[in-house]
Write an enzyme that holds these catalytic residues in place. Structure first.
Site, mmCIF file in Angstrom:
data_model
loop_
_atom_site.group_PDB
_atom_site.id
_atom_site.type_symbol
_atom_site.label_atom_id
_atom_site.label_comp_id
_atom_site.label_asym_id
_atom_site.label_seq_id
_atom_site.Cartn_x
_atom_site.Cartn_y
_atom_site.Cartn_z
ATOM 1 N N ASP A 157 1.104 -0.876 0.034
ATOM 2 C CA ASP A 157 -0.280 0.292 -0.038
ATOM 3 C C ASP A 157 1.513 1.016 -0.098
ATOM 4 O OD1 ASP A 157 -2.311 -1.769 0.151
ATOM 5 O OD2 ASP A 157 -2.462 -1.402 1.903
HETATM 6 P P1 NAP Z 1 1.006 -3.867 3.008
HETATM 7 O O1 NAP Z 1 -0.144 -2.775 2.265
HETATM 8 O O2 NAP Z 1 -0.412 -4.632 4.244
HETATM 9 O O3 NAP Z 1 1.137 -4.655 2.102
HETATM 10 C C1 NAP Z 1 2.697 -5.784 2.873
HETATM 11 C C2 NAP Z 1 2.387 -6.886 1.726
HETATM 12 O O4 NAP Z 1 3.619 -8.371 2.277
HETATM 13 C C3 NAP Z 1 1.657 -7.713 1.527
HETATM 14 O O5 NAP Z 1 1.021 -7.446 -0.573
HETATM 15 C C4 NAP Z 1 1.873 -9.097 1.090
HETATM 16 O O6 NAP Z 1 1.647 -9.257 0.011
HETATM 17 C C5 NAP Z 1 3.318 -8.413 1.313
HETATM 18 N N1 NAP Z 1 3.857 -9.960 2.251
HETATM 19 C C6 NAP Z 1 3.740 -10.494 3.055
HETATM 20 N N2 NAP Z 1 3.931 -11.958 4.370
HETATM 21 C C7 NAP Z 1 5.549 -11.885 3.401
HETATM 22 C C8 NAP Z 1 6.522 -12.815 3.080
HETATM 23 N N3 NAP Z 1 6.302 -13.877 3.931
HETATM 24 N N4 NAP Z 1 7.104 -12.512 2.383
HETATM 25 C C9 NAP Z 1 7.014 -11.338 1.425
HETATM 26 N N5 NAP Z 1 6.091 -10.699 1.409
HETATM 27 C C10 NAP Z 1 4.870 -10.692 2.186
HETATM 28 O O7 NAP Z 1 2.186 -3.244 3.567
HETATM 29 P P2 NAP Z 1 2.388 -1.845 3.480
HETATM 30 O O8 NAP Z 1 2.644 -1.185 2.263
HETATM 31 O O9 NAP Z 1 3.645 -2.705 5.217
HETATM 32 O O10 NAP Z 1 1.397 -1.362 4.204
HETATM 33 C C11 NAP Z 1 1.149 -0.593 5.965
HETATM 34 C C12 NAP Z 1 -0.555 -1.013 5.208
HETATM 35 O O11 NAP Z 1 -1.210 -1.173 6.839
HETATM 36 C C13 NAP Z 1 -0.724 0.479 4.989
HETATM 37 O O12 NAP Z 1 -1.995 0.112 4.470
HETATM 38 C C14 NAP Z 1 -1.488 1.397 6.169
HETATM 39 O O13 NAP Z 1 -2.500 1.929 5.861
HETATM 40 C C15 NAP Z 1 -1.789 0.019 7.501
HETATM 41 N N6 NAP Z 1 -1.344 0.606 7.933
HETATM 42 C C16 NAP Z 1 -0.551 0.806 9.582
HETATM 43 C C17 NAP Z 1 0.080 0.878 10.298
HETATM 44 C C18 NAP Z 1 1.035 1.420 10.942
HETATM 45 O O14 NAP Z 1 0.914 2.421 11.870
HETATM 46 N N7 NAP Z 1 1.849 1.154 10.573
HETATM 47 C C19 NAP Z 1 -1.327 1.826 10.847
HETATM 48 C C20 NAP Z 1 -2.530 1.321 10.461
HETATM 49 C C21 NAP Z 1 -2.908 0.803 9.377
HETATM 50 P P3 NAP Z 1 1.703 -11.592 -0.397
HETATM 51 O O15 NAP Z 1 1.026 -12.001 0.035
HETATM 52 O O16 NAP Z 1 1.749 -11.269 -2.254
HETATM 53 O O17 NAP Z 1 3.176 -11.707 0.106
#
Ligand code: NAP
Length: 464
Positions: free
Chosen positions: A389
């Protein structure tokens, strides 16, 4: 000086030092270089606060306190041992315990004093009870959603906000009636039960993706209710600690909302993530370009500048140490490696910083989104490791996207983008990422730890 007065002085000194330590702890926690000191200061402050309270001469029997300490330790130790990725739900559980404590103390204080409760006292007691009760069930619901024992999807129905606000309104009316006349003791249980129901209803329409923000808001409520309890118990320490907790939780929620380009009301009432059930399904398969570890190693070896963008997948795979090894291997070849850290990458604020610090990656290599975004145009390879994301260009271009307007890391501006993830599955927001279909993007399908390990092997093989 009589011994009673001496113990009072010791208690006051312990409380003043504890208060200073809590404030310093928050200050130190705001930078990775001093964060460890911040944790120790917070722990020392808490030990002093508990010790000071145990010296209180009003305690007539230590038996129950000893039982509570044992019980707290038995629950606390396993809670402290959860995986890093489970920290948000663990934190929610801690808030639930805090809120339960506040509600129980408030209830006991009411029945000890009623029906002669001064108006100010009844007002703060009501605030304590309402905030405590709704935080208790709200936090349990949030923990359940994050742990996926409850459905993550927002559940909505017509007139939901009206129903929820009316519930809260009724609780406030009951509180006012009690402040006006505390002898209406039959009303008191309603002031607990209605917010307990409100806490559940408040979380039902909020999707899993917004839960970390909501938890930080619940943290703020728990802090405020503890501050109200401080007034009831006449404890300055509790008032200060509660206010610090309340304010820091609130600031954190606002910052998280900003980083996701969402308003507070949108987080609470927007039912974000509702579209995710349909998004990503029924899409026809579009071609993507994929590459092997050998090809990825060759591209990296030919680069001058590499920016690594870690995300939730790196955390799940616990790949941070391998990422460090890769960084070292590239540095050895004279390749410049930096890290681009999005404020909401992972599942909690600072998630990536903590993991990379654990792997001893120097802090000066970790650049915030604002610092790194200008560099992507001069970057040969943007290596995205388990992030999705936070790299999604739809946030810039597609007005209909649920993440439209969220600031992202501009990896698509690099000459080549390589994305390590296991499949084409969506990230937390549940939406497709157009980045993967660009001509300049290579998908490196596999587990983050395994794939990075394979690249390192190829790189060292190339050497030898
Ligand atoms: P993300 O959008 O959740 O994507 C994580 C990706 O990691 C997934 O598409 C997944 O794809 C891949 N993944 C999972 N396990 C894996 C593994 N073992 N090896 C390789 N890839 C793996 O993560 P992000 O880009 O870090 O974004 C964070 C999200 O969380 C945002 O939408 C944000 O708004 C939300 N959020 C974060 C917080 C915060 O405080 N950090 C708070 C509220 C909301 P596959 O399944 O294809 O592997």
């Amino acid at each position: 000086m009589n011994p009673m007065a001496a113990s009072d002085i010791v208690i006051e000194i312990a409380y003043v030092i504890a208060t200073a330590l809590f404030i310093l702890s928050l200050k130190w926690l705001s930078s990775p270089t001093t964060a460890r000191r911040g944790v120790f200061a917070g722990e020392a402050g808490m030990v002093l606060a508990i010790a000071g309270t145990l010296l209180y001469h009003g305690i007539v029997d230590y038996k129950w306190i000893a039982i509570a300490l044992v019980l707290g330790t038995v629950i606390g130790i396993p809670l402290g041992r959860v995986q890093m990725t489970a920290v948000p739900q663990r934190t929610a559980l801690s808030h639930a315990f805090g809120a339960l404590c506040v509600t129980l103390v408030g209830t006991a204080e009411f029945y000890l004093r009623a029906p002669e409760v001064p108006k100010f006292m009844m007002a703060v007691l009501s605030l304590e009870i309402i905030l405590g009760s709704l935080t208790l069930t709200g936090s349990l619901m949030a923990a359940g959603k994050l742990q996926e024992v409850l459905p993550q999807r927002p559940i909505t129905y017509k007139g939901q906000n009206l129903v929820n606000l009316s519930l809260l309104g009724v609780a406030i009316v009951v509180a006012v009636l009690l402040v006006v006349d505390p002898s209406r003791m039959y009303l008191f249980p309603m002031m607990i039960i209605i917010p307990l129901i409100f806490g559940v209803m408040m979380i039902v329409p909020i999707g899993g993706a917004d839960m970390p923000t909501v938890i930080s808001l619940l943290n703020s409520y728990a802090g405020l209710s503890a501050a109200a309890m401080g007034f009831v118990l006449d404890s300055k320490l509790l008032i200060i600690a509660g206010a610090l907790d309340g304010a820091s939780g609130f600031i954190l929620s606002v910052n998280m909302s900003k980083a996701m380009n969402r308003s507070f009301s949108n987080v609470l009432f927007g039912a974000f993530g509702q579209v995710q059930a349909t998004a990503g399904t029924g899409q026809e398969a579009r071609p993507v370009r994929s590459a092997t570890p050998e090809e990825a190693a060759a591209i990296l070896a030919a680069a001058n500048r590499v920016v690594v963008v870690p995300g939730y997948g790196m955390a799940v795979a616990q790949a941070q140490h391998k990422v460090r090894e890769l960084c070292d291997a590239l540095n050895k070849r004279g390749i410049d490696v930096k890290f681009g850290i999005h404020p909401v990458a992972g599942r909690m604020p600072g998630h990536m910083n903590v993991l990379l610090a654990e792997a001893d990656i120097p802090y000066d290599k970790l650049l915030s989104m604002d610092e790194i975004n200008g560099d992507f145009a001069q970057t040969d390879v943007a290596l995205v490791i388990g992030a999705n994301d936070v790299t999604n260009p739809a946030a810039r271009t597609e007005a209909s996207s649920p993440i439209y307007g969220m600031p992202i890391l501009d990896v698509d501006k690099a000459r080549t983008v390589m994305v390590i993830k296991r499949s084409m599955a969506a990230g937390f927001a549940g939406i497709e990422n157009p980045l993967y279909y660009l001509d300049k993007t290579l998908m490196l399908f596999g587990d983050a730890k395994g794939f990075v390990g394979n690249i390192i092997r190829e790189l060292s093989g190339g050497h030898g």
